[in-house]
Design a protein around this motif. Structure first.
Motif, PDB file in Angstrom:
ATOM      1  N   ILE A 103      -9.794  10.796  -1.441  1.00 21.82           N
ATOM      2  CA  ILE A 103      -8.873  11.904  -1.134  1.00 21.82           C
ATOM      3  C   ILE A 103      -7.745  11.437  -0.222  1.00 21.82           C
ATOM      4  CG2 ILE A 103      -8.660  14.121   0.080  1.00 21.82           C
ATOM      5  CD1 ILE A 103     -11.449  14.821  -1.027  1.00 21.82           C
ATOM      6  N   ALA A 104      -8.047  10.555   0.742  1.00 22.83           N
ATOM      7  CA  ALA A 104      -7.017  10.049   1.655  1.00 22.83           C
ATOM      8  C   ALA A 104      -5.908   9.338   0.891  1.00 22.83           C
ATOM      9  CB  ALA A 104      -7.638   9.106   2.675  1.00 22.83           C
ATOM     10  N   VAL A 105      -6.245   8.683  -0.213  1.00 28.31           N
ATOM     11  CA  VAL A 105      -5.240   7.976  -1.007  1.00 28.31           C
ATOM     12  C   VAL A 105      -4.646   8.885  -2.071  1.00 28.31           C
ATOM     13  CG1 VAL A 105      -4.876   6.068  -2.607  1.00 28.31           C
ATOM     14  CG2 VAL A 105      -6.263   5.732  -0.571  1.00 28.31           C
ATOM     15  N   ALA A 106      -5.482   9.502  -2.903  1.00 30.30           N
ATOM     16  CA  ALA A 106      -4.999  10.325  -4.018  1.00 30.30           C
ATOM     17  C   ALA A 106      -4.314  11.597  -3.527  1.00 30.30           C
ATOM     18  CB  ALA A 106      -6.153  10.676  -4.956  1.00 30.30           C
ATOM     19  N   GLY A 107      -4.653  12.068  -2.348  1.00 28.90           N
ATOM     20  CA  GLY A 107      -4.063  13.289  -1.804  1.00 28.90           C
ATOM     21  C   GLY A 107      -2.641  13.127  -1.316  1.00 28.90           C
ATOM     22  N   THR A 108      -2.109  11.899  -1.333  1.00 26.28           N
ATOM     23  CA  THR A 108      -0.736  11.665  -0.886  1.00 26.28           C
ATOM     24  C   THR A 108       0.288  11.974  -1.964  1.00 26.28           C
ATOM     25  OG1 THR A 108      -0.755   9.354  -1.580  1.00 26.28           O
ATOM     26  CG2 THR A 108      -1.455   9.811   0.691  1.00 26.28           C
ATOM     27  N   TYR A 109      -0.149  12.084  -3.215  1.00 25.86           N
ATOM     28  CA  TYR A 109       0.732  12.325  -4.372  1.00 25.86           C
ATOM     29  C   TYR A 109       1.809  11.249  -4.486  1.00 25.86           C
ATOM     30  CZ  TYR A 109      -1.338  16.942  -3.666  1.00 25.86           C
ATOM     31  OH  TYR A 109      -2.213  17.964  -3.467  1.00 25.86           O
ATOM     32  N   ASN A 110       1.521  10.056  -4.018  1.00 20.45           N
ATOM     33  CA  ASN A 110       2.456   8.936  -4.052  1.00 20.45           C
ATOM     34  C   ASN A 110       2.780   8.566  -5.500  1.00 20.45           C
ATOM     35  OD1 ASN A 110       3.499   6.223  -4.004  1.00 20.45           O
ATOM     36  ND2 ASN A 110       2.731   6.053  -1.906  1.00 20.45           N
ATOM     37  N   ASP A 111       4.068   8.385  -5.795  1.00 19.58           N
ATOM     38  CA  ASP A 111       4.509   8.040  -7.153  1.00 19.58           C
ATOM     39  C   ASP A 111       4.055   6.652  -7.589  1.00 19.58           C
ATOM     40  OD1 ASP A 111       5.778  10.463  -7.344  1.00 19.58           O
ATOM     41  OD2 ASP A 111       7.770   9.671  -6.880  1.00 19.58           O
ATOM     42  N   HIS A 112       3.732   5.776  -6.640  1.00 18.68           N
ATOM     43  CA  HIS A 112       3.393   4.398  -6.971  1.00 18.68           C
ATOM     44  C   HIS A 112       1.896   4.167  -7.168  1.00 18.68           C
ATOM     45  CE1 HIS A 112       7.525   3.332  -6.349  1.00 18.68           C
ATOM     46  NE2 HIS A 112       7.504   3.892  -5.155  1.00 18.68           N
ATOM     47  N   LEU A 113       1.101   5.230  -7.131  1.00 16.14           N
ATOM     48  CA  LEU A 113      -0.332   5.088  -7.379  1.00 16.14           C
ATOM     49  C   LEU A 113      -0.569   4.975  -8.880  1.00 16.14           C
ATOM     50  CD1 LEU A 113      -1.813   7.790  -4.958  1.00 16.14           C
ATOM     51  CD2 LEU A 113      -1.609   5.339  -4.571  1.00 16.14           C
ATOM     52  N   ASP A 151       1.658  -7.521  -9.544  1.00  9.12           N
ATOM     53  CA  ASP A 151       0.847  -8.205  -8.555  1.00  9.12           C
ATOM     54  C   ASP A 151      -0.501  -7.510  -8.361  1.00  9.12           C
ATOM     55  OD1 ASP A 151       2.010  -5.979  -7.531  1.00  9.12           O
ATOM     56  OD2 ASP A 151       3.119  -6.979  -5.959  1.00  9.12           O
ATOM     57  N   ARG A 152      -1.310  -8.095  -7.492  1.00 13.71           N
ATOM     58  CA  ARG A 152      -2.626  -7.528  -7.238  1.00 13.71           C
ATOM     59  C   ARG A 152      -2.498  -6.314  -6.329  1.00 13.71           C
ATOM     60  NH1 ARG A 152      -6.842 -12.157  -6.166  1.00 13.71           N
ATOM     61  NH2 ARG A 152      -6.337 -11.661  -4.031  1.00 13.71           N
ATOM     62  N   ARG A 153      -3.430  -5.375  -6.500  1.00 16.63           N
ATOM     63  CA  ARG A 153      -3.421  -4.140  -5.716  1.00 16.63           C
ATOM     64  C   ARG A 153      -4.804  -3.821  -5.196  1.00 16.63           C
ATOM     65  NH1 ARG A 153       0.728   0.206  -8.103  1.00 16.63           N
ATOM     66  NH2 ARG A 153       2.436  -1.187  -8.574  1.00 16.63           N
ATOM     67  N   VAL A 154      -4.852  -2.970  -4.177  1.00 15.78           N
ATOM     68  CA  VAL A 154      -6.130  -2.498  -3.653  1.00 15.78           C
ATOM     69  C   VAL A 154      -6.535  -1.290  -4.486  1.00 15.78           C
ATOM     70  CG1 VAL A 154      -7.338  -1.541  -1.661  1.00 15.78           C
ATOM     71  CG2 VAL A 154      -5.618  -3.329  -1.332  1.00 15.78           C
ATOM     72  N   VAL A 155      -7.764  -1.328  -5.006  1.00 14.84           N
ATOM     73  CA  VAL A 155      -8.280  -0.260  -5.861  1.00 14.84           C
ATOM     74  C   VAL A 155      -9.415   0.458  -5.135  1.00 14.84           C
ATOM     75  CG1 VAL A 155      -9.443   0.253  -8.040  1.00 14.84           C
ATOM     76  CG2 VAL A 155      -7.675  -1.507  -7.960  1.00 14.84           C
ATOM     77  N   ILE A 156      -9.342   1.781  -5.128  1.00 16.66           N
ATOM     78  CA  ILE A 156     -10.411   2.615  -4.580  1.00 16.66           C
ATOM     79  C   ILE A 156     -11.002   3.373  -5.756  1.00 16.66           C
ATOM     80  CG2 ILE A 156     -10.954   4.538  -3.056  1.00 16.66           C
ATOM     81  CD1 ILE A 156      -8.666   3.506  -1.254  1.00 16.66           C
ATOM     82  N   ALA A 157     -12.314   3.232  -5.946  1.00 15.40           N
ATOM     83  CA  ALA A 157     -12.946   3.804  -7.135  1.00 15.40           C
ATOM     84  C   ALA A 157     -14.032   4.812  -6.776  1.00 15.40           C
ATOM     85  CB  ALA A 157     -13.560   2.696  -7.981  1.00 15.40           C
ATOM     86  N   GLN A 159     -17.251   5.745  -8.484  1.00 13.37           N
ATOM     87  CA  GLN A 159     -18.073   5.079  -9.494  1.00 13.37           C
ATOM     88  C   GLN A 159     -18.302   5.933 -10.737  1.00 13.37           C
ATOM     89  OE1 GLN A 159     -18.774   1.876  -8.823  1.00 13.37           O
ATOM     90  NE2 GLN A 159     -19.390   1.750 -10.932  1.00 13.37           N
ATOM     91  N   GLY A 160     -17.854   5.432 -11.873  1.00 15.72           N
ATOM     92  CA  GLY A 160     -18.102   6.090 -13.150  1.00 15.72           C
ATOM     93  C   GLY A 160     -17.136   7.212 -13.502  1.00 15.72           C
ATOM     94  N   ILE A 161     -16.202   7.576 -12.613  1.00  9.94           N
ATOM     95  CA  ILE A 161     -15.308   8.710 -12.868  1.00  9.94           C
ATOM     96  C   ILE A 161     -13.847   8.288 -12.949  1.00  9.94           C
ATOM     97  CG2 ILE A 161     -14.556  10.986 -12.058  1.00  9.94           C
ATOM     98  CD1 ILE A 161     -17.429  11.040 -12.764  1.00  9.94           C
ATOM     99  N   ILE A 162     -13.313   7.748 -11.843  1.00  8.89           N
ATOM    100  CA  ILE A 162     -11.885   7.459 -11.750  1.00  8.89           C
ATOM    101  C   ILE A 162     -11.651   6.368 -10.706  1.00  8.89           C
ATOM    102  CG2 ILE A 162     -11.503   9.266 -10.027  1.00  8.89           C
ATOM    103  CD1 ILE A 162      -8.796   9.841 -11.291  1.00  8.89           C
ATOM    104  N   ALA A 163     -10.559   5.641 -10.859  1.00  7.90           N
ATOM    105  CA  ALA A 163     -10.153   4.635  -9.872  1.00  7.90           C
ATOM    106  C   ALA A 163      -8.660   4.786  -9.639  1.00  7.90           C
ATOM    107  CB  ALA A 163     -10.473   3.232 -10.378  1.00  7.90           C
ATOM    108  N   VAL A 164      -8.228   4.536  -8.400  1.00  4.67           N
ATOM    109  CA  VAL A 164      -6.816   4.617  -8.065  1.00  4.67           C
ATOM    110  C   VAL A 164      -6.387   3.299  -7.427  1.00  4.67           C
ATOM    111  CG1 VAL A 164      -7.269   5.744  -5.836  1.00  4.67           C
ATOM    112  CG2 VAL A 164      -5.023   5.966  -6.872  1.00  4.67           C
ATOM    113  N   ALA A 165      -5.265   2.753  -7.922  1.00  3.18           N
ATOM    114  CA  ALA A 165      -4.712   1.513  -7.377  1.00  3.18           C
ATOM    115  C   ALA A 165      -3.539   1.869  -6.478  1.00  3.18           C
ATOM    116  CB  ALA A 165      -4.260   0.592  -8.509  1.00  3.18           C
ATOM    117  N   ILE A 166      -3.616   1.421  -5.238  1.00  7.24           N
ATOM    118  CA  ILE A 166      -2.585   1.704  -4.243  1.00  7.24           C
ATOM    119  C   ILE A 166      -1.363   0.843  -4.533  1.00  7.24           C
ATOM    120  CG2 ILE A 166      -2.067   1.566  -1.773  1.00  7.24           C
ATOM    121  CD1 ILE A 166      -5.045   2.001  -1.258  1.00  7.24           C
TER     122      ILE A 166
END
Length: 178
Positions: A103-113, A151-157, A159-166
């Motif tokens: 939520i801390a990452v996906a809740g930002t509504y950042n266009d680059h996610l 390039d490489r990114r930090v991914v928060i997942a 498990q089994g549902i969804i993953a978001v790359a910062i």
């Protein structure tokens, strides 16, 4: 009496026929916690560009409540369904710390996610890292190359549902977790 013993947990749920926003409104009205990962999309309506906040994955709703509350709510709202693990058949329950990080990452509504289905990424190939500065300071994830990014990114997942790359993060702001 039984309700006092239950603790609130995060359930991964599905709202059929694109009714996730309606379900979220009803859940909030019933004072139950919920989260839908959203992002801005540009569409054309009546010949004009419109920027609207839309769900990342249709029908996906995360619900934070006691199991008995969810069951009672689910009996009233028939289109809300549990997402189950295909191997065990158990309802998918997400640990609080994983959900808070997501939520801390996906809740930002950042266009680059960038959002991915779990099968699209091989998290075992990446390196476990912690972000030490910037907008996402303190977040932990897996550092790896993802499809659709140079390039490489930090991914928060989840498990089994969804993953978001910062969005791209400078290497000085990342520390490896042993």
């Amino acid at each position: 009496m039984e309700m006092d013993k239950e603790t609130e947990v995060w359930f991964a749920m599905r709202a059929t026929y694109r009714r996730e926003l309606e379900a979220m409104h009803l859940l909030e009205k019933a004072n139950l916690g919920c989260f839908i990962p959203m992002q801005y999309k540009i569409s054309i309506r009546r010949g004009r560009k419109v920027r609207a906040l839309v769900p990342v994955i249709r029908n996906l709703v995360f619900v934070h409540a006691r199991p008995s509350e969810v069951q009672r709510f689910k009996s009233q709202i028939t289109y809300l369904q549990y997402i189950t693990d295909t191997r065990s058949g158990q309802k998918i329950v997400i640990p609080d710390h994983d959900m808070q990080r997501f939520i801390a990452v996906a809740g930002t509504y950042n266009d680059h996610l960038l959002y991915f289905q779990p099968e699209e990424l091989n998290l075992s190939k990446g390196t476990k890292v912690r972000i030490t500065g910037g907008d996402f300071e303190g977040q932990e994830g897996v550092f790896l190359k993802v499809k659709g990014a140079r390039d490489r990114r930090v991914v928060i997942a989840i498990q089994g549902i969804i993953a978001v790359a910062i969005a791209t993060i400078h290497p000085d702001l990342i520390e490896v977790i042993k």
